[in-house]
Scaffold this motif. Structure first.
Motif, PDB file in Angstrom:
ATOM      1  N   GLU A 162       0.822  -1.209   0.000  1.00 22.00           N
ATOM      2  CA  GLU A 162       0.000   0.000   0.000  1.00 22.00           C
ATOM      3  C   GLU A 162       0.856   1.260   0.000  1.00 22.00           C
ATOM      4  O   GLU A 162       0.553   2.232  -0.714  1.00 22.00           O
ATOM      5  CB  GLU A 162      -0.934  -0.003   1.210  1.00 22.00           C
ATOM      6  CG  GLU A 162      -1.889   1.187   1.262  1.00 22.00           C
ATOM      7  CD  GLU A 162      -2.881   1.206   0.105  1.00 22.00           C
ATOM      8  OE1 GLU A 162      -3.548   2.235  -0.066  1.00 22.00           O
ATOM      9  OE2 GLU A 162      -2.979   0.211  -0.636  1.00 22.00           O
ATOM     10  N   ARG A 163       1.935   1.266   0.783  1.00 18.01           N
ATOM     11  CA  ARG A 163       2.795   2.443   0.810  1.00 18.01           C
ATOM     12  C   ARG A 163       3.410   2.686  -0.563  1.00 18.01           C
ATOM     13  O   ARG A 163       3.421   3.826  -1.064  1.00 18.01           O
ATOM     14  CB  ARG A 163       3.897   2.266   1.849  1.00 18.01           C
ATOM     15  CG  ARG A 163       4.851   3.458   1.926  1.00 18.01           C
ATOM     16  CD  ARG A 163       5.900   3.246   2.996  1.00 18.01           C
ATOM     17  NE  ARG A 163       5.292   3.111   4.309  1.00 18.01           N
ATOM     18  CZ  ARG A 163       5.975   2.838   5.417  1.00 18.01           C
ATOM     19  NH1 ARG A 163       7.293   2.663   5.360  1.00 18.01           N
ATOM     20  NH2 ARG A 163       5.367   2.732   6.570  1.00 18.01           N
ATOM     21  N   ASP A 164       3.888   1.622  -1.184  1.00 22.09           N
ATOM     22  CA  ASP A 164       4.448   1.764  -2.532  1.00 22.09           C
ATOM     23  C   ASP A 164       3.369   2.233  -3.512  1.00 22.09           C
ATOM     24  O   ASP A 164       3.632   3.037  -4.405  1.00 22.09           O
ATOM     25  CB  ASP A 164       5.028   0.432  -3.012  1.00 22.09           C
ATOM     26  CG  ASP A 164       6.235   0.006  -2.197  1.00 22.09           C
ATOM     27  OD1 ASP A 164       6.864   0.889  -1.579  1.00 22.09           O
ATOM     28  OD2 ASP A 164       6.546  -1.204  -2.177  1.00 22.09           O
ATOM     29  N   ARG A 165       2.162   1.696  -3.342  1.00 22.66           N
ATOM     30  CA  ARG A 165       1.073   2.104  -4.237  1.00 22.66           C
ATOM     31  C   ARG A 165       0.769   3.585  -4.108  1.00 22.66           C
ATOM     32  O   ARG A 165       0.585   4.294  -5.110  1.00 22.66           O
ATOM     33  CB  ARG A 165      -0.176   1.281  -3.922  1.00 22.66           C
ATOM     34  CG  ARG A 165      -1.300   1.464  -4.941  1.00 22.66           C
ATOM     35  CD  ARG A 165      -2.561   0.775  -4.477  1.00 22.66           C
ATOM     36  NE  ARG A 165      -3.214   1.523  -3.431  1.00 22.66           N
ATOM     37  CZ  ARG A 165      -4.062   2.518  -3.647  1.00 22.66           C
ATOM     38  NH1 ARG A 165      -4.372   2.869  -4.877  1.00 22.66           N
ATOM     39  NH2 ARG A 165      -4.611   3.158  -2.639  1.00 22.66           N
ATOM     40  N   LEU A 166       0.722   4.075  -2.862  1.00 22.13           N
ATOM     41  CA  LEU A 166       0.424   5.496  -2.645  1.00 22.13           C
ATOM     42  C   LEU A 166       1.538   6.372  -3.202  1.00 22.13           C
ATOM     43  O   LEU A 166       1.273   7.437  -3.787  1.00 22.13           O
ATOM     44  CB  LEU A 166       0.220   5.757  -1.152  1.00 22.13           C
ATOM     45  CG  LEU A 166      -1.047   5.136  -0.538  1.00 22.13           C
ATOM     46  CD1 LEU A 166      -1.084   5.365   0.958  1.00 22.13           C
ATOM     47  CD2 LEU A 166      -2.301   5.688  -1.205  1.00 22.13           C
ATOM     48  N   GLN A 167       2.789   5.938  -3.008  1.00 20.65           N
ATOM     49  CA  GLN A 167       3.907   6.707  -3.560  1.00 20.65           C
ATOM     50  C   GLN A 167       3.837   6.732  -5.082  1.00 20.65           C
ATOM     51  O   GLN A 167       4.051   7.784  -5.716  1.00 20.65           O
ATOM     52  CB  GLN A 167       5.229   6.112  -3.088  1.00 20.65           C
ATOM     53  CG  GLN A 167       5.495   6.297  -1.608  1.00 20.65           C
ATOM     54  CD  GLN A 167       6.773   5.614  -1.152  1.00 20.65           C
ATOM     55  OE1 GLN A 167       7.390   4.860  -1.909  1.00 20.65           O
ATOM     56  NE2 GLN A 167       7.175   5.862   0.082  1.00 20.65           N
ATOM     57  N   GLN A 168       3.543   5.583  -5.670  1.00 17.48           N
ATOM     58  CA  GLN A 168       3.417   5.516  -7.119  1.00 17.48           C
ATOM     59  C   GLN A 168       2.243   6.351  -7.600  1.00 17.48           C
ATOM     60  O   GLN A 168       2.301   7.008  -8.647  1.00 17.48           O
ATOM     61  CB  GLN A 168       3.245   4.054  -7.547  1.00 17.48           C
ATOM     62  CG  GLN A 168       3.197   3.833  -9.051  1.00 17.48           C
ATOM     63  CD  GLN A 168       4.545   4.029  -9.715  1.00 17.48           C
ATOM     64  OE1 GLN A 168       5.534   4.336  -9.054  1.00 17.48           O
ATOM     65  NE2 GLN A 168       4.575   3.878 -11.029  1.00 17.48           N
ATOM     66  N   LEU A 169       1.175   6.343  -6.815  1.00 13.10           N
ATOM     67  CA  LEU A 169      -0.007   7.133  -7.162  1.00 13.10           C
ATOM     68  C   LEU A 169       0.323   8.620  -7.176  1.00 13.10           C
ATOM     69  O   LEU A 169      -0.065   9.351  -8.109  1.00 13.10           O
ATOM     70  CB  LEU A 169      -1.122   6.848  -6.160  1.00 13.10           C
ATOM     71  CG  LEU A 169      -2.511   7.412  -6.469  1.00 13.10           C
ATOM     72  CD1 LEU A 169      -3.069   6.803  -7.737  1.00 13.10           C
ATOM     73  CD2 LEU A 169      -3.454   7.150  -5.297  1.00 13.10           C
ATOM     74  N   ASP A 170       1.049   9.085  -6.154  1.00 13.62           N
ATOM     75  CA  ASP A 170       1.445  10.491  -6.107  1.00 13.62           C
ATOM     76  C   ASP A 170       2.319  10.857  -7.299  1.00 13.62           C
ATOM     77  O   ASP A 170       2.154  11.913  -7.925  1.00 13.62           O
ATOM     78  CB  ASP A 170       2.191  10.784  -4.802  1.00 13.62           C
ATOM     79  CG  ASP A 170       1.253  10.796  -3.600  1.00 13.62           C
ATOM     80  OD1 ASP A 170       0.034  10.884  -3.809  1.00 13.62           O
ATOM     81  OD2 ASP A 170       1.754  10.697  -2.466  1.00 13.62           O
TER      82      ASP A 170
END
Length: 582
Positions: free
Chosen positions: A185-193
């Motif tokens: 999830e953290r990687d996903r949010l970073q990628q999303l940003d």
């Protein structure tokens, strides 16, 4: 049922063939005579572990072959494995063990078909059950005790356990999916940003034409050289169409040429095509002159537009540095990350939905485990009553036995830790069987346990390896009667030192070691014939030979008293059989 066992070059056995029958088959002999080697051979042919020591010294290959009679259930299972029965519904299992320079290799076949270890393990479970007094470790293992209890419970319990295994598998999948999502999830949010920023930047850049940068570079050159272009366009106009200087323009020269060619055509009409070409050139030249003049007149300096072009060029170059070497690549990247961003924003399952799925799977698993626990408690009560009933004839009239079922975390086999609790004496508390039972008590317990299980599965051949060690007198007689009872429903193979047990046998084999001299031409030792120790097995079909063997077991020598005792044992065994068959 095991009908024939053939052994070649296995430990101390050079060549051996044994024919077993229904009922109780007994192997007797002095300690170290080789009785256990025969059981080791049975274990080996059914896929047991082997080492180079099982290969007879002086040879490089050992072979064990066992012939079993089949039944409908076993035939159906073999058919599923694509193995056919041979004539008369027999199963012939063979294992060849060969020594190499560094290790050993073995190959197993069933009815001639080469099989792997997993298939042999499944076949072994359906053919043979080996029990020894040394099984104390197994009795103390909750996993093994759980297997025994479920087997005793029968089809309903096995089916419920399969449902538990399926539920556990589904829960594991849901749990792993949730943990994977949480971890990422953290990687996903970073990628999303990151993708959100990039999409916005590229959207603001308004990339519509792949050749926009090339066009802007050309426009910048034009805007930077407006004065030069005006001067040069006027110069071209003068040279082509109207020259203010004394030098005639190209149009004037073409006009003169046209006049001259016209005069020439009056004398030679073949020159008419050339005249037409000059006239066309004159028209083209006039058009070029007019357009270059218009181009020059329309040119004007535009500092504001030049500034806009410069800014746009820098913006596009910055885009290319970040997202592709060309605008074409940058536009393609923009399209791709738009799709990735949409996927990240619209994932199939959120953490909340995965948590919900995990909870649903957990509830199903715990419900299946609870049903299995209830079945096990019912089975445990039945086993407790039956086992106590089987132990009483074995001089354990006051024994207490309980199957303790303690809740644990759910697994693929349920949510129960199962322990056999035991108390041989009145007034003593129940304790784990392995902590309190003596060797003799453990022998009787295992025998009673197998008696209970034999009624749940009457197809397997039961093998008992010196299970009567440490008992004598009335207890030994009870064990003998119990083994004979087992032989009425299952084939029983038993290694024993007890004359009371041996007397009850339906078939009796004596095992001993012999020293033989090799035949001429075989290996020699310093010119002398070599002597080797071998195991020999004699079927005691003759009543006198059997009487002598029982006398040896009872008295250590064939004295008259021992012979008389052996005779009484045989008579007692005969009376017992006839009493059971009434």
């Amino acid at each position: 049922m095991l009908s024939v066992l053939r052994i070649e070059n296995f430990a101390l056995i050079d060549q051996l063939e044994l024919e077993f029958g229904t009922g109780l088959n007994v192997l007797t002999g002095e300690t170290g005579a080789g009785k256990s080697i025969i059981l080791d051979a049975i274990d080996a042919v059914l896929g047991g572990k082997v080492s180079s020591r099982v290969i007879r010294s002086g040879t490089t290959r050992a072979m064990v072959e066992a012939t079993f009679s089949s039944n409908l259930g076993l035939a159906a299972w073999l058919s599923e494995q694509e193995i056919d029965l041979i004539e008369d519904n027999f199963i012939i299992i063979s294992r060849e063990i060969a020594a190499t320079s560094s290790n050993i290799r073995s190959r197993s076949r069933v009815n001639g078909v080469l099989v792997n270890r997993a298939l042999m393990s499944g076949l072994r479970e359906r053919l043979v059950e080996i029990t020894a007094q040394g099984q104390t470790v197994q009795v103390g293992q909750s996993a093994q005790v759980r297997e025994w209890l479920d087997m005793y419970g029968g089809d309903s319990e096995i089916q419920q356990r399969q449902l538990v295994a399926l539920g556990f598998s589904e829960y594991q999948k849901a749990h792993i999916a949730l943990e994977k999502r949480r971890t990422s999830e953290r990687d996903r949010l970073q990628q999303l940003d990151l993708l959100t920023y990039q999409v916005q930047e590229l959207k603001t850049a308004n990339l519509t034409e792949a050749d926009e940068l090339e066009k802007l570079l050309q426009e910048r050159e034009r805007l930077n050289h407006v004065v030069d272009l005006q001067q040069m366009s006027y110069k071209v106009y003068q040279a082509l169409y109207q020259n203010d200087a004394e030098t005639p323009a190209a149009a004037d020269l073409l006009g003169d040429s046209e006049t001259t060619l016209s005069d020439m055509v009056e004398y030679d009409t073949e020159l008419q095509p050339l005249l037409d070409m000059v006239r066309d050139a004159q028209a083209t030249l006039a058009e070029v002159g007019r357009q270059i003049n218009t181009y020059g007149e329309n040119l004007e300096a535009d500092p504001q537009r030049l500034e806009e072009v410069e800014e746009r060029i820098q913006e596009l170059k910055q885009i290319c540095r970040k997202y592709g070497s060309t605008l074409t690549e940058a536009i393609a990247y923009y399209q791709r990350i738009q799709e990735e961003l949409a996927e990240l924003n619209n994932s199939d399952q959120s953490i909340e939905s995965l948590e919900q799925q995990e909870n649903i799977c957990w509830e199903k698993l715990t419900e299946a485990c609870q049903k299995l626990t209830l079945l096990r408690r019912t089975t445990a009560a039945v086993l407790e009553a039956e086992l106590i009933r089987e132990l009483k004839p074995l001089a354990m009239e006051k024994v207490q036995f309980q199957v303790e079922i303690v809740p644990t975390s759910p697994t693929a086999t349920g949510a129960d830790k199962i322990t056999f609790l035991f108390s041989p004496n009145p007034g003593e508390p129940l304790q784990p069987l392995t902590q309190i039972a003596s060797g003799g008590e453990m022998s009787r317990f295992l025998l009673a346990l197998k008696t209970c299980f034999s009624q749940a599965d009457e197809n397997a051949t039961l093998v008992f390896d010196e299970i009567d060690v440490g008992v004598s007198g009335r207890v030994a007689q009870s064990i003998a009667e119990k083994l004979h009872q087992l032989g009425q429903s299952s084939q029983v193979l038993c290694v024993t030192h007890q004359p009371l047990v041996a007397a009850m046998a339906d078939r009796h084999f004596r095992v001993d070691k012999q020293v033989i001299t090799l035949e001429p031409g075989d290996k020699t030792n310093n010119g002398h014939p070599e002597q080797r120790t071998v195991v020999r097995v004699t079927s005691l079909d003759n009543l006198n030979k059997r009487r002598e063997e029982l006398a040896q077991l009872a008295g250590g020598k064939s004295a008259q008293e021992a012979i008389a005792f052996a005779e009484s044992l045989l008579t007692q065994a005969d009376h017992h059989r006839r009493g059971e068959w009434k």
